[in-house]
Every structure is written in C-alpha cells, then in structure tokens.
Motif scaffolding. Sequence first.
Motif, PDB file in Angstrom:
ATOM      1  N   THR A  92      66.479  29.034  29.222  1.00  0.00           N
ATOM      2  CA  THR A  92      65.567  28.027  29.549  1.00  0.00           C
ATOM      3  C   THR A  92      66.058  26.703  29.897  1.00  0.00           C
ATOM      4  O   THR A  92      67.124  26.302  29.485  1.00  0.00           O
ATOM      5  CB  THR A  92      64.547  27.842  28.686  1.00  0.00           C
ATOM      6  OG1 THR A  92      63.465  27.012  29.051  1.00  0.00           O
ATOM      7  CG2 THR A  92      64.966  27.371  27.236  1.00  0.00           C
ATOM      8  N   ASP A  93      65.572  26.178  30.765  1.00  0.00           N
ATOM      9  CA  ASP A  93      65.969  24.710  31.385  1.00  0.00           C
ATOM     10  C   ASP A  93      64.667  23.732  30.762  1.00  0.00           C
ATOM     11  O   ASP A  93      64.679  22.448  31.067  1.00  0.00           O
ATOM     12  CB  ASP A  93      66.205  24.579  32.966  1.00  0.00           C
ATOM     13  CG  ASP A  93      64.968  24.945  33.575  1.00  0.00           C
ATOM     14  OD1 ASP A  93      63.729  25.310  33.059  1.00  0.00           O
ATOM     15  OD2 ASP A  93      64.872  24.599  34.911  1.00  0.00           O
ATOM     16  N   GLY A  94      63.950  24.261  30.071  1.00  0.00           N
ATOM     17  CA  GLY A  94      62.634  23.440  29.560  1.00  0.00           C
ATOM     18  C   GLY A  94      61.476  23.077  30.531  1.00  0.00           C
ATOM     19  O   GLY A  94      60.537  22.235  30.373  1.00  0.00           O
ATOM     20  N   SER A  95      61.617  23.684  31.772  1.00  0.00           N
ATOM     21  CA  SER A  95      60.701  23.317  32.824  1.00  0.00           C
ATOM     22  C   SER A  95      59.343  24.053  32.696  1.00  0.00           C
ATOM     23  O   SER A  95      59.669  24.821  31.850  1.00  0.00           O
ATOM     24  CB  SER A  95      61.327  23.936  34.283  1.00  0.00           C
ATOM     25  OG  SER A  95      61.413  25.314  34.360  1.00  0.00           O
ATOM     26  N   PRO A  96      58.209  23.604  33.046  1.00  0.00           N
ATOM     27  CA  PRO A  96      56.920  24.335  32.790  1.00  0.00           C
ATOM     28  C   PRO A  96      57.084  25.920  32.867  1.00  0.00           C
ATOM     29  O   PRO A  96      56.774  26.522  32.200  1.00  0.00           O
ATOM     30  CB  PRO A  96      56.052  23.884  33.659  1.00  0.00           C
ATOM     31  CG  PRO A  96      56.667  22.394  33.812  1.00  0.00           C
ATOM     32  CD  PRO A  96      57.904  22.651  33.894  1.00  0.00           C
ATOM     33  N   LEU A  97      57.754  26.165  34.269  1.00  0.00           N
ATOM     34  CA  LEU A  97      57.775  28.052  34.574  1.00  0.00           C
ATOM     35  C   LEU A  97      58.827  28.645  33.202  1.00  0.00           C
ATOM     36  O   LEU A  97      58.570  29.745  32.948  1.00  0.00           O
ATOM     37  CB  LEU A  97      58.242  28.183  35.672  1.00  0.00           C
ATOM     38  CG  LEU A  97      58.345  29.606  36.061  1.00  0.00           C
ATOM     39  CD1 LEU A  97      56.978  30.320  36.125  1.00  0.00           C
ATOM     40  CD2 LEU A  97      58.963  29.853  37.535  1.00  0.00           C
ATOM     41  N   ALA A  98      59.859  27.894  33.083  1.00  0.00           N
ATOM     42  CA  ALA A  98      60.769  28.274  32.149  1.00  0.00           C
ATOM     43  C   ALA A  98      60.133  28.663  30.887  1.00  0.00           C
ATOM     44  O   ALA A  98      60.463  29.601  29.990  1.00  0.00           O
ATOM     45  CB  ALA A  98      62.062  27.662  31.888  1.00  0.00           C
ATOM     46  N   THR A  99      59.331  27.675  30.457  1.00  0.00           N
ATOM     47  CA  THR A  99      58.623  27.628  29.163  1.00  0.00           C
ATOM     48  C   THR A  99      57.598  28.750  29.033  1.00  0.00           C
ATOM     49  O   THR A  99      57.395  29.388  27.918  1.00  0.00           O
ATOM     50  CB  THR A  99      57.742  26.169  28.959  1.00  0.00           C
ATOM     51  OG1 THR A  99      58.837  25.237  28.863  1.00  0.00           O
ATOM     52  CG2 THR A  99      56.918  26.268  27.620  1.00  0.00           C
ATOM     53  N   ALA A 120      58.295  31.591  30.702  1.00  0.00           N
ATOM     54  CA  ALA A 120      58.945  32.860  30.478  1.00  0.00           C
ATOM     55  C   ALA A 120      59.526  32.767  28.904  1.00  0.00           C
ATOM     56  O   ALA A 120      59.560  33.883  28.523  1.00  0.00           O
ATOM     57  CB  ALA A 120      60.418  32.590  31.445  1.00  0.00           C
ATOM     58  N   VAL A 121      59.822  31.789  28.223  1.00  0.00           N
ATOM     59  CA  VAL A 121      60.182  31.491  26.768  1.00  0.00           C
ATOM     60  C   VAL A 121      58.999  32.328  26.084  1.00  0.00           C
ATOM     61  O   VAL A 121      58.932  33.179  25.395  1.00  0.00           O
ATOM     62  CB  VAL A 121      60.411  30.447  26.337  1.00  0.00           C
ATOM     63  CG1 VAL A 121      60.403  30.330  24.735  1.00  0.00           C
ATOM     64  CG2 VAL A 121      61.823  29.891  26.902  1.00  0.00           C
ATOM     65  N   ASP A 122      57.803  31.888  26.359  1.00  0.00           N
ATOM     66  CA  ASP A 122      56.615  32.393  25.560  1.00  0.00           C
ATOM     67  C   ASP A 122      56.316  33.905  25.996  1.00  0.00           C
ATOM     68  O   ASP A 122      56.183  34.477  24.879  1.00  0.00           O
ATOM     69  CB  ASP A 122      55.252  31.617  26.061  1.00  0.00           C
ATOM     70  CG  ASP A 122      55.148  30.178  25.639  1.00  0.00           C
ATOM     71  OD1 ASP A 122      56.182  29.955  24.744  1.00  0.00           O
ATOM     72  OD2 ASP A 122      54.568  29.706  26.355  1.00  0.00           O
ATOM     73  N   ALA A 123      56.594  34.260  27.205  1.00  0.00           N
ATOM     74  CA  ALA A 123      56.655  35.810  27.602  1.00  0.00           C
ATOM     75  C   ALA A 123      57.383  36.420  26.880  1.00  0.00           C
ATOM     76  O   ALA A 123      57.431  37.670  26.379  1.00  0.00           O
ATOM     77  CB  ALA A 123      56.481  36.183  29.055  1.00  0.00           C
ATOM     78  N   GLY A 124      58.810  36.008  26.639  1.00  0.00           N
ATOM     79  CA  GLY A 124      59.841  36.738  25.974  1.00  0.00           C
ATOM     80  C   GLY A 124      59.430  36.787  24.705  1.00  0.00           C
ATOM     81  O   GLY A 124      59.959  37.660  24.031  1.00  0.00           O
ATOM     82  N   ILE A 125      59.060  35.924  24.113  1.00  0.00           N
ATOM     83  CA  ILE A 125      58.728  35.917  22.750  1.00  0.00           C
ATOM     84  C   ILE A 125      57.472  37.010  22.460  1.00  0.00           C
ATOM     85  O   ILE A 125      57.705  37.801  21.304  1.00  0.00           O
ATOM     86  CB  ILE A 125      58.302  34.575  22.066  1.00  0.00           C
ATOM     87  CG1 ILE A 125      59.286  33.535  21.982  1.00  0.00           C
ATOM     88  CG2 ILE A 125      57.547  34.536  20.731  1.00  0.00           C
ATOM     89  CD1 ILE A 125      59.122  32.183  21.742  1.00  0.00           C
ATOM     90  N   ALA A 126      56.770  36.996  23.171  1.00  0.00           N
ATOM     91  CA  ALA A 126      55.400  37.699  22.891  1.00  0.00           C
ATOM     92  C   ALA A 126      56.007  39.434  23.060  1.00  0.00           C
ATOM     93  O   ALA A 126      55.700  40.159  22.477  1.00  0.00           O
ATOM     94  CB  ALA A 126      54.465  37.515  23.863  1.00  0.00           C
ATOM     95  N   PHE A 127      56.710  39.406  24.139  1.00  0.00           N
ATOM     96  CA  PHE A 127      57.508  40.950  24.445  1.00  0.00           C
ATOM     97  C   PHE A 127      58.336  41.346  23.068  1.00  0.00           C
ATOM     98  O   PHE A 127      58.342  42.236  22.564  1.00  0.00           O
ATOM     99  CB  PHE A 127      58.568  40.732  25.676  1.00  0.00           C
ATOM    100  CG  PHE A 127      59.153  42.003  26.014  1.00  0.00           C
ATOM    101  CD1 PHE A 127      58.275  43.152  26.319  1.00  0.00           C
ATOM    102  CD2 PHE A 127      60.298  42.245  26.108  1.00  0.00           C
ATOM    103  CE1 PHE A 127      58.612  44.319  26.548  1.00  0.00           C
ATOM    104  CE2 PHE A 127      61.077  43.475  26.449  1.00  0.00           C
ATOM    105  CZ  PHE A 127      60.185  44.462  26.650  1.00  0.00           C
TER     106      PHE A 127
END
Length: 147
Positions: free
Chosen positions: A9-16, A18-25
């Motif tokens: 992640t680079d901390g951008s809104p879209l990357a965030t 993706a982090v949230d989706a990755g955690i949920a997955f």
Amino acid sequence: MFRNILIPTDGSPLATLAVDAGIAFAKDIGAKITVFTVTEPFDLVSIDAEQLASTREQYEALSEVHAAEILSAARAKAETAGVPCKTDQTRTHDIYRAIVRKAEDIGADLIVMSSHGRGGLGALVIGSIAAKVLTHSAIPVLVYRKK
C-alpha cells in the motif's frame, strides 16, 4: 488455498480500500497478512511536491512517519478483524521489484493490491506498479480496481 497474503500500500484512498478488501478476504479464508509499504528515496531532481518542499532530512523523516501511520492503521484494522498481521516498509525507487521480492521473501501465496487504472499517456509517463508486479511476479496477484 491462500494462507499468506502480501498487501502492498502507498496509503492512498484506493490503496486503503484494497487493504480493507485484503483484510476482509484474509478473514474469510483464515489467512494471515503482511502489509508492506515502499517509500521512494529523496531525489535532487523531482516533480513530487513533498520532495520539492523539503530538504532530504525533512523528506526522509516525514516519509518514515507517513509509512508508520499507514502501517499502524492497517495493523489496527487487521487486529479488529482478528486477522494475523505483520507490517514492513522499505525505501527504494524500484517499487514493483520490492513488492515482488517481499512476497517471495515471506513465502506469500497471493498479492492483493490496488491499481489506479492509469492508461494511455499516464501509464507511459508514470508507469503502473500493479502492471509491473503482474508482469514480474510468479505469485498470483489480485488487483483491486476503482469502480
């Protein structure tokens, strides 16, 4: 099938997102995650506003704080979700190589990352980190795209 997921992640809104989706997955499948961020080194010649407004020391200190904030937020979300989470960061110009190398080093079996969907001239000038990771990784990559 997937038990060890790398989430760069680079901390951008879209990357965030993706982090949230990755955690949920990861939660859904019982996997552990490593959230990873790459900070680019200071350049004497740059178009990056943060670098233009800072000295090398200021930029490096601010980028370390920013990376720590990104990783801390991701770790907190993973803990709340009950997902085992490690974090790491590095500093390099070769962002896609650092991501691929990190995935290999930790034995990841999946990389979950965002793509800003730049096409045309934007992709040629800026390049696509996600496209480079897809091209150079032997590990499967799940790309989270903006809807």
